[in-house]
Motif scaffolding. Sequence first.
Motif, PDB file in Angstrom:
ATOM      1  N   GLY A 173      64.548  45.302  50.726  1.00 25.92           N
ATOM      2  CA  GLY A 173      64.685  43.858  50.875  1.00 25.92           C
ATOM      3  C   GLY A 173      64.939  43.227  49.521  1.00 25.92           C
ATOM      4  N   PRO A 174      65.104  41.912  49.505  1.00 26.35           N
ATOM      5  CA  PRO A 174      65.317  41.219  48.233  1.00 26.35           C
ATOM      6  C   PRO A 174      64.046  41.239  47.373  1.00 26.35           C
ATOM      7  N   ALA A 175      64.224  41.084  46.072  1.00 26.40           N
ATOM      8  CA  ALA A 175      63.070  40.976  45.179  1.00 26.40           C
ATOM      9  C   ALA A 175      62.398  39.618  45.378  1.00 26.40           C
ATOM     10  N   ARG A 176      63.235  38.584  45.515  1.00 24.25           N
ATOM     11  CA  ARG A 176      62.733  37.222  45.725  1.00 24.25           C
ATOM     12  C   ARG A 176      62.745  36.911  47.204  1.00 24.25           C
ATOM     13  N   GLU A 177      61.771  36.099  47.625  1.00 25.28           N
ATOM     14  CA  GLU A 177      61.812  35.658  49.019  1.00 25.28           C
ATOM     15  C   GLU A 177      63.007  34.731  49.241  1.00 25.28           C
ATOM     16  N   LEU A 178      63.721  34.955  50.316  1.00 22.66           N
ATOM     17  CA  LEU A 178      64.854  34.107  50.676  1.00 22.66           C
ATOM     18  C   LEU A 178      64.504  33.367  51.963  1.00 22.66           C
ATOM     19  N   VAL A 179      64.781  32.068  51.977  1.00 22.12           N
ATOM     20  CA  VAL A 179      64.518  31.272  53.179  1.00 22.12           C
ATOM     21  C   VAL A 179      65.845  30.688  53.656  1.00 22.12           C
TER      22      VAL A 179
END
Length: 486
Positions: A173-179
Amino acid sequence: MRQRPLAGIGYAAGLLHPENQMKRSVLMMIAVAAALSAPAHAQTAEYQLKARDIYARIISFRTAQGQDQTPAMAAYLIGVLKAGGVPGSDIATLEAGGATALIVRVPGRSTGRPILFSAHMDVVDARPQDWERDPFKLIEENGNFYGRGTMDNKAGVAALVSTILRLKAGKTGPARELVFAFVGDEETGMETTRAIAAHPWVKNAEFAINTDAGGGTLDDATGKPLIYLVQGAEKTYATFDLMVRNPGGHSSRPRADNAIYELAHALDKIEAYRFPVMANDLTRAYLGAMGKAQSGAVGEALRKFAVDPTDTAAADTLAKAPEFVGTTRTTCVATMLEAGHAENALPQRAAAAINCRIFPGVEVDTVRAALVAAIADSAITVTTRGNAQGSPVSEMRPDVTAAITRAVRANYPGIEVVPYLESGGTDGKVYRLAGIPTFASSGLFSKPSEMFAHGLNERLPVASFYQGLEHVYRLAVELGGMGRAR
Ligand SMILES: [Zn+2]
């Protein structure tokens, strides 16, 4: 979506340096040919076909105000997302102002602040009897997708959903949360955008990418890519009502004071009034890029103004150019007039509407006060219509600029990427007001003459749709800290 500024676009072809033009146009022909034949190769076909299927389904929901189809579209999207591996706990439905919105989070491996991606599900209504084709059926014809929302903004919705599904199908998954936000009422109240901006998943977002504006321009005659614009700010829209009242009387007995004459004098003064010249890094970058390729007096003024906004001669030249004046100052113009009640009576009332596009950072009340001072007549009342509210500039961030530039140049090598000040309006201003810097970048390219958002026979080039999918995915991968998409 609002119309992108088409300022000077006809001249912008020269932005490509002549020595590289041949090489670039060959590369572009290859890139465009590859995109036109999309799905280009077997590995990518599956997600592109899936996205096209989603696009066709969501066009069929008449998500216009009063039709109450947005909840059904949201329910359909929830089904697609759950089938793609998104747990119900990462999907939230929001209700505000009678509209429905959706937010979806893709958790990150680390604890950085989230990044928001936004698109809107609602459309401006379309009357089937006025269209040449059914507006609520996706029709592929002549290299275009036709249907209400094909451009504004359901290609963006499809790109967001497609990106989520691809992220979910990947190993890491991404390192940063994506919304990912799916707004329900961008074209009307933007109440769901406000609710989204205040939601615990979103309110701490470091910045937002809005798919509802920003994009590339193709030359009307040749289809050649000219420039790519990223929306970083919007002008404030405000309307002021001017009003004069008078006791009136019989027209056979004219009196010295007359509501129509007084209003006419006030309008003369507003016509003559010029708001002060303004500039910021964003507008200077935009005007400078436009000036690079434009010849003549306007081109020279653009180049001079970009270097030195205090150059009054350059500002005066640009004040006479309708396509550039709005990027150099606040503008106000009379748009409606109403007076009198009978041909043989002195007018008891005269009123005019003054529509203003206010430069970012200037308060609506400051503009009202400037109009009152310019009119200098206490008989005239000046009132602000509705609840006009300004929004700040989102200064371009190097990481966002770099990611957008790489994503765009994957298809259009060498194309110049320039920020711009929107003169219309999107819900990006709601995010900016909530403290989330917002950059609108759709990845879509189109010809100015084929811009039919909100109008009849809305369409999007087929190649552009697939490029838009890739654009959002590349931004999510790179900005989400997963390296660079290949
Ligand atoms: Zn839109």
